[in-house]
Design a protein around this motif. Structure first.
Motif, PDB file in Angstrom:
ATOM      1  N   UNK A  32       0.818  -1.203   0.000  1.00 52.40           N
ATOM      2  CA  UNK A  32       0.000   0.000   0.000  1.00 52.40           C
ATOM      3  C   UNK A  32       0.860   1.264   0.000  1.00 52.40           C
ATOM      4  N   UNK A  33       1.951   1.262   0.780  1.00 51.91           N
ATOM      5  CA  UNK A  33       2.802   2.438   0.914  1.00 51.91           C
ATOM      6  C   UNK A  33       4.199   2.122   0.409  1.00 51.91           C
ATOM      7  N   UNK A  34       5.043   3.136   0.400  1.00 53.29           N
ATOM      8  CA  UNK A  34       6.435   2.926   0.027  1.00 53.29           C
ATOM      9  C   UNK A  34       7.143   2.131   1.126  1.00 53.29           C
ATOM     10  N   UNK A  35       8.383   1.741   0.845  1.00 50.40           N
ATOM     11  CA  UNK A  35       9.121   0.900   1.775  1.00 50.40           C
ATOM     12  C   UNK A  35       9.343   1.594   3.115  1.00 50.40           C
ATOM     13  N   UNK A  36       9.737   2.860   3.093  1.00 49.41           N
ATOM     14  CA  UNK A  36      10.029   3.583   4.332  1.00 49.41           C
ATOM     15  C   UNK A  36       8.773   3.786   5.181  1.00 49.41           C
ATOM     16  N   UNK A  37       7.681   4.144   4.539  1.00 49.44           N
ATOM     17  CA  UNK A  37       6.435   4.353   5.283  1.00 49.44           C
ATOM     18  C   UNK A  37       5.916   3.029   5.833  1.00 49.44           C
ATOM     19  N   UNK A  38       6.023   1.972   5.046  1.00 54.87           N
ATOM     20  CA  UNK A  38       5.587   0.654   5.520  1.00 54.87           C
ATOM     21  C   UNK A  38       6.404   0.215   6.724  1.00 54.87           C
ATOM     22  N   UNK A  39       7.701   0.430   6.671  1.00 55.48           N
ATOM     23  CA  UNK A  39       8.561   0.056   7.794  1.00 55.48           C
ATOM     24  C   UNK A  39       8.204   0.857   9.043  1.00 55.48           C
TER      25      UNK A  39
END
Length: 108
Positions: free
Chosen positions: A40-47
């Motif tokens: 759903x989100x980019x890698x940084x936001x997901x993390x």
């Protein structure tokens, strides 16, 4: 007879607390799985969201399952919990240090 109803009321409050804590922990488990599976989100936001959910799940377990919600009453519990965190940190960091040291010496 009123003593029975007081015990039943106390039991109902405990069961409600456990069920509410369980539902919150399930919610904070499902959110990271959904985010990671569907990208759903980019890698940084997901993390960041996954770490956020993990942190709140730890807090939920402390409050609803370990009953560490009243700090003034549970000083010894909190001190023993802090001791456990320190020991776990020492064991994990020592293990990682040993593994990196062995890898460094094996690669020479």
């Amino acid at each position: 007879m009123s003593q029975f109803f007081q015990k039943k009321h106390c039991f109902d409050e405990k069961v409600k607390s456990y069920i509410f804590g369980f539902l919150l922990s399930v919610l904070f488990t499902i959110i990271p799985f959904f985010i990671e599976k569907n990208h759903v989100f980019s890698y940084k936001i997901s993390r960041f969201i996954i770490l956020f959910c993990a942190f709140f799940q730890i807090i939920i377990h402390f409050i609803y399952f370990l009953h560490l919600n009243n700090i003034s009453k549970n000083n010894w519990y909190l001190m023993s919990l802090l001791f456990v965190f320190i020991i776990v940190f020492i064991v994990i960091s020592g293990s990682v240090w040993i593994m990196f040291n062995l890898q460094h010496h094996a690669m020479v």
